[in-house]
Design an enzyme around this catalytic site. Sequence first.
Site, PDB file in Angstrom:
ATOM      1  NE  ARG A  22       9.261  -5.649   3.984  1.00 44.96           N
ATOM      2  CZ  ARG A  22       7.955  -4.860   4.708  1.00 44.96           C
ATOM      3  NH1 ARG A  22       7.513  -5.015   5.800  1.00 44.96           N
ATOM      4  NH2 ARG A  22       6.705  -5.167   3.723  1.00 44.96           N
TER       5      ARG A  22
ATOM      6  NE  ARG B 122      -4.091   1.452  11.170  1.00 43.83           N
ATOM      7  CZ  ARG B 122      -3.311   1.466  10.820  1.00 43.83           C
ATOM      8  NH1 ARG B 122      -3.367  -0.160  10.107  1.00 43.83           N
ATOM      9  NH2 ARG B 122      -2.571   2.091  10.129  1.00 43.83           N
TER      10      ARG B 122
ATOM     11  NE  ARG C 107      11.021  -3.327   9.656  1.00 42.71           N
ATOM     12  CZ  ARG C 107      10.014  -3.202   9.293  1.00 42.71           C
ATOM     13  NH1 ARG C 107      10.069  -1.607   9.908  1.00 42.71           N
ATOM     14  NH2 ARG C 107       9.064  -3.256   8.652  1.00 42.71           N
TER      15      ARG C 107
ATOM     16  CE  LYS D   7      -2.188  -1.014   4.104  1.00 44.17           C
ATOM     17  NZ  LYS D   7      -1.477  -2.549   4.159  1.00 44.17           N
TER      18      LYS D   7
ATOM     19  NE  ARG E  66       2.616  -5.608  11.090  1.00 44.59           N
ATOM     20  CZ  ARG E  66       2.800  -5.212   9.820  1.00 44.59           C
ATOM     21  NH1 ARG E  66       4.060  -5.623  10.077  1.00 44.59           N
ATOM     22  NH2 ARG E  66       2.854  -3.621   9.640  1.00 44.59           N
TER      23      ARG E  66
END
Length: 212
Positions: A123, A88, A156, A13, A167
């Site tokens: 990542r 949200r 991370r 996004k 999430r």
Amino acid sequence: MNLILFGPPGAGKGTQAEILKERFSIPTISTGNMIREAIKNGTELGKKAKAIIDGGNLLDDDTVVAMIKERLAQPDCAKGFILDGFPRTIPQAEALDAMGVVIDAAVEITLADEKIVARMSGRRTCPGCGNSYHTLYKQPKAEGICDGCGTALVIRDDDKPETVLERLRVYHRQTAPLSAYYEAKGLRRVVEGQEELADTTALMMKAVEDLA
């Protein structure tokens, strides 16, 4: 064009919002950046938000929506805007409607959960200079080492598979119902996330071309 971008974490996004911002010269408004800006500028809502945050509490929906309305009243939004990360929840979407904010389209970027987990857990970030890498899509020249400063790369906490899965659970519970909400209003448009950024961007441009 007045757009909402929504979709699961890691769907792209933020990247697409920045591309749309450059292409159509309209601002991207993320709730986090907007709240920080309002606090820095010392607006009445900014002061209220600071008091809430300093007290260790989360901003209520009414305060966030009021801050968004204040932000949308600024001159740079006259020709359009992109809401990234808001609403949200259904109550936030209803509050946005109740304040008279007109939305031309709500674009949902879709991507399978397993692809999101693979994308985000791959990542790698440099704690030294902030450069980002990926085990599949953007590998450093030397495994595990930043090309820029030679620091060892790290994962991370937000990108660890167990965190990503949590999430996603929160997203499916709180935000995914927006699909039906905006579908019922005739505003929902779907962009299926692709492996290549350029392919996703091409689909995004096709989805909004009639609004420009």
